[in-house]
Design a protein around this motif. Sequence first.
Motif, short mmCIF file in Angstrom:
data_model
loop_
_atom_site.label_atom_id
_atom_site.label_comp_id
_atom_site.label_asym_id
_atom_site.label_seq_id
_atom_site.Cartn_x
_atom_site.Cartn_y
_atom_site.Cartn_z
N ASN A 51 23.13 16.74 -29.54
CA ASN A 51 21.86 17.44 -29.32
C ASN A 51 21.25 17.90 -30.65
O ASN A 51 20.77 19.03 -30.77
CB ASN A 51 22.09 18.62 -28.38
CG ASN A 51 20.81 19.08 -27.71
OD1 ASN A 51 19.86 18.31 -27.55
ND2 ASN A 51 20.76 20.34 -27.35
N ASN A 52 21.33 17.02 -31.63
CA ASN A 52 20.72 17.25 -32.94
C ASN A 52 21.33 18.38 -33.75
O ASN A 52 20.66 18.94 -34.63
CB ASN A 52 19.20 17.47 -32.81
CG ASN A 52 18.48 16.16 -32.58
OD1 ASN A 52 18.82 15.14 -33.19
ND2 ASN A 52 17.50 16.18 -31.71
N GLU A 53 22.57 18.70 -33.44
CA GLU A 53 23.23 19.67 -34.30
C GLU A 53 24.73 19.43 -34.34
O GLU A 53 25.29 18.78 -33.45
CB GLU A 53 22.93 21.10 -33.84
CG GLU A 53 23.36 21.42 -32.43
CD GLU A 53 22.97 22.83 -32.04
OE1 GLU A 53 21.99 23.37 -32.59
OE2 GLU A 53 23.67 23.41 -31.20
N ILE A 54 25.35 19.96 -35.38
CA ILE A 54 26.79 19.83 -35.51
C ILE A 54 27.45 20.66 -34.42
O ILE A 54 27.14 21.84 -34.24
CB ILE A 54 27.25 20.30 -36.90
CG1 ILE A 54 26.77 19.32 -37.98
CG2 ILE A 54 28.76 20.44 -36.94
CD1 ILE A 54 27.06 19.79 -39.39
N SER A 55 28.36 20.04 -33.68
CA SER A 55 29.08 20.79 -32.65
C SER A 55 30.44 21.25 -33.15
O SER A 55 30.91 22.32 -32.79
CB SER A 55 29.22 19.99 -31.36
OG SER A 55 29.66 18.67 -31.61
N GLU A 56 31.08 20.46 -33.98
CA GLU A 56 32.34 20.87 -34.59
C GLU A 56 32.50 20.19 -35.93
O GLU A 56 31.98 19.09 -36.14
CB GLU A 56 33.55 20.49 -33.71
CG GLU A 56 33.76 21.40 -32.54
CD GLU A 56 35.07 21.13 -31.84
OE1 GLU A 56 35.01 20.70 -30.67
OE2 GLU A 56 36.12 21.32 -32.44
N LYS A 57 33.23 20.82 -36.82
CA LYS A 57 33.56 20.19 -38.09
C LYS A 57 34.95 20.61 -38.52
O LYS A 57 35.43 21.68 -38.14
CB LYS A 57 32.53 20.53 -39.15
CG LYS A 57 32.37 22.01 -39.43
CD LYS A 57 31.25 22.24 -40.44
CE LYS A 57 31.10 23.73 -40.72
NZ LYS A 57 30.03 24.00 -41.71
N SER A 58 35.58 19.77 -39.32
CA SER A 58 36.93 20.06 -39.77
C SER A 58 36.88 20.73 -41.15
O SER A 58 35.81 20.87 -41.76
CB SER A 58 37.75 18.77 -39.86
OG SER A 58 37.30 17.98 -40.95
N GLU A 59 38.06 21.11 -41.61
CA GLU A 59 38.16 21.74 -42.93
C GLU A 59 37.73 20.79 -44.04
O GLU A 59 37.30 21.22 -45.11
CB GLU A 59 39.61 22.17 -43.18
CG GLU A 59 40.08 23.25 -42.23
CD GLU A 59 41.57 23.52 -42.40
OE1 GLU A 59 42.06 24.49 -41.79
OE2 GLU A 59 42.25 22.76 -43.13
N ILE A 60 37.85 19.50 -43.79
CA ILE A 60 37.47 18.51 -44.80
C ILE A 60 35.96 18.54 -45.02
O ILE A 60 35.48 18.32 -46.13
CB ILE A 60 37.89 17.09 -44.35
CG1 ILE A 60 39.38 17.03 -44.05
CG2 ILE A 60 37.50 16.05 -45.38
CD1 ILE A 60 39.81 15.76 -43.36
N PHE A 61 35.24 18.81 -43.98
CA PHE A 61 33.77 18.75 -44.00
C PHE A 61 33.23 20.01 -44.65
O PHE A 61 32.80 20.96 -43.98
CB PHE A 61 33.25 18.60 -42.57
CG PHE A 61 31.80 18.19 -42.48
CD1 PHE A 61 30.80 19.15 -42.37
CD2 PHE A 61 31.43 16.86 -42.51
CE1 PHE A 61 29.46 18.79 -42.27
CE2 PHE A 61 30.10 16.48 -42.41
CZ PHE A 61 29.12 17.46 -42.30
N ASP A 62 33.28 20.03 -46.00
CA ASP A 62 32.82 21.21 -46.71
C ASP A 62 31.35 21.06 -47.11
O ASP A 62 30.66 20.17 -46.60
CB ASP A 62 33.71 21.47 -47.93
CG ASP A 62 33.70 20.31 -48.93
OD1 ASP A 62 34.66 20.21 -49.72
OD2 ASP A 62 32.73 19.52 -48.92
N ASP A 63 30.88 21.91 -48.00
CA ASP A 63 29.46 21.93 -48.34
C ASP A 63 28.97 20.66 -49.03
O ASP A 63 27.76 20.47 -49.19
CB ASP A 63 29.17 23.13 -49.25
CG ASP A 63 29.36 24.45 -48.52
OD1 ASP A 63 29.47 25.48 -49.18
OD2 ASP A 63 29.38 24.41 -47.27
N GLN A 64 29.90 19.83 -49.47
CA GLN A 64 29.49 18.57 -50.09
C GLN A 64 28.99 17.57 -49.05
O GLN A 64 28.33 16.59 -49.38
CB GLN A 64 30.68 17.94 -50.83
CG GLN A 64 31.22 18.75 -51.98
CD GLN A 64 30.27 18.72 -53.16
OE1 GLN A 64 29.29 19.47 -53.24
NE2 GLN A 64 30.52 17.83 -54.08
N SER A 81 27.99 15.17 -54.00
CA SER A 81 28.50 14.93 -55.36
C SER A 81 29.92 14.40 -55.19
O SER A 81 30.87 15.17 -55.04
CB SER A 81 28.48 16.22 -56.17
OG SER A 81 29.02 16.00 -57.46
N THR A 82 30.03 13.09 -55.22
CA THR A 82 31.30 12.47 -54.83
C THR A 82 32.41 12.75 -55.84
O THR A 82 32.17 12.89 -57.05
CB THR A 82 31.12 10.96 -54.68
OG1 THR A 82 30.46 10.44 -55.85
CG2 THR A 82 30.31 10.62 -53.45
#
Lengths: 113, 113
Positions: A51-64, A81-82
Amino acid sequence: EPEVTQTPSHQVTQMGQEVILRCVPISNHLYFYWYRQILGQKVEFLVSFYNNEISEKSEIFDDQFSVERPDGSNFTLKIRSTKLEDSAMYFCASNIGRGQPQHFGDGTRLSIL
Amino acid sequence: AQKVTQAQTEISVVEKEDVTLDCVYETRDTTYYLFWYKQPPSGELVFLIRRNSFDEQNEISGRYSWNFQKSTSSFNFTITASQVVDSAVYFCALTAYGQNFVFGPGTRLSVLP
């Protein structure tokens, strides 16, 4: 049979550069996902989107990391910034509802130099 | 927390042998779903089967069969009369309603001619 498509199949990028991985989920699916698989390791969940938004994210999914559904068909993963450790296979998946099989794209192999 | 264990890291069999891949899961939810995916050397993730927690009936599909036992929290996968094309990494995965997929570490199956 409808399928999830991912582009490019292989992306080579210099460390510190931004990269965008693209996915077209199956058209009637409502949930979208990104996973990462470092070579020889297990598949790790990054983020789910509904529905056009993040529903869950893991610890890996940081601000990058960020995801976007810019139009009615594409679903993108951006790494701002890889880093060398971002080198992995990135899989996009979609399903029609929770508990339903997730259908995976063929993946994008990201190589950071 | 959810967890999937695949104790067998690698298995090698000779063609035509039967082989069983083990999967043990942990979840506190009463409603959950179990999956098997195949990852051939080409790298894509192929959905094989989904079971829900209320259906313990075993399933057979050609040379593939699955044995779901809630009492032991196991969802094992048997390939009968294995073939070289069965060589792949096989992942067991779990999701509870409203939660994301958790993949096991995978079992690498090598079928030798």
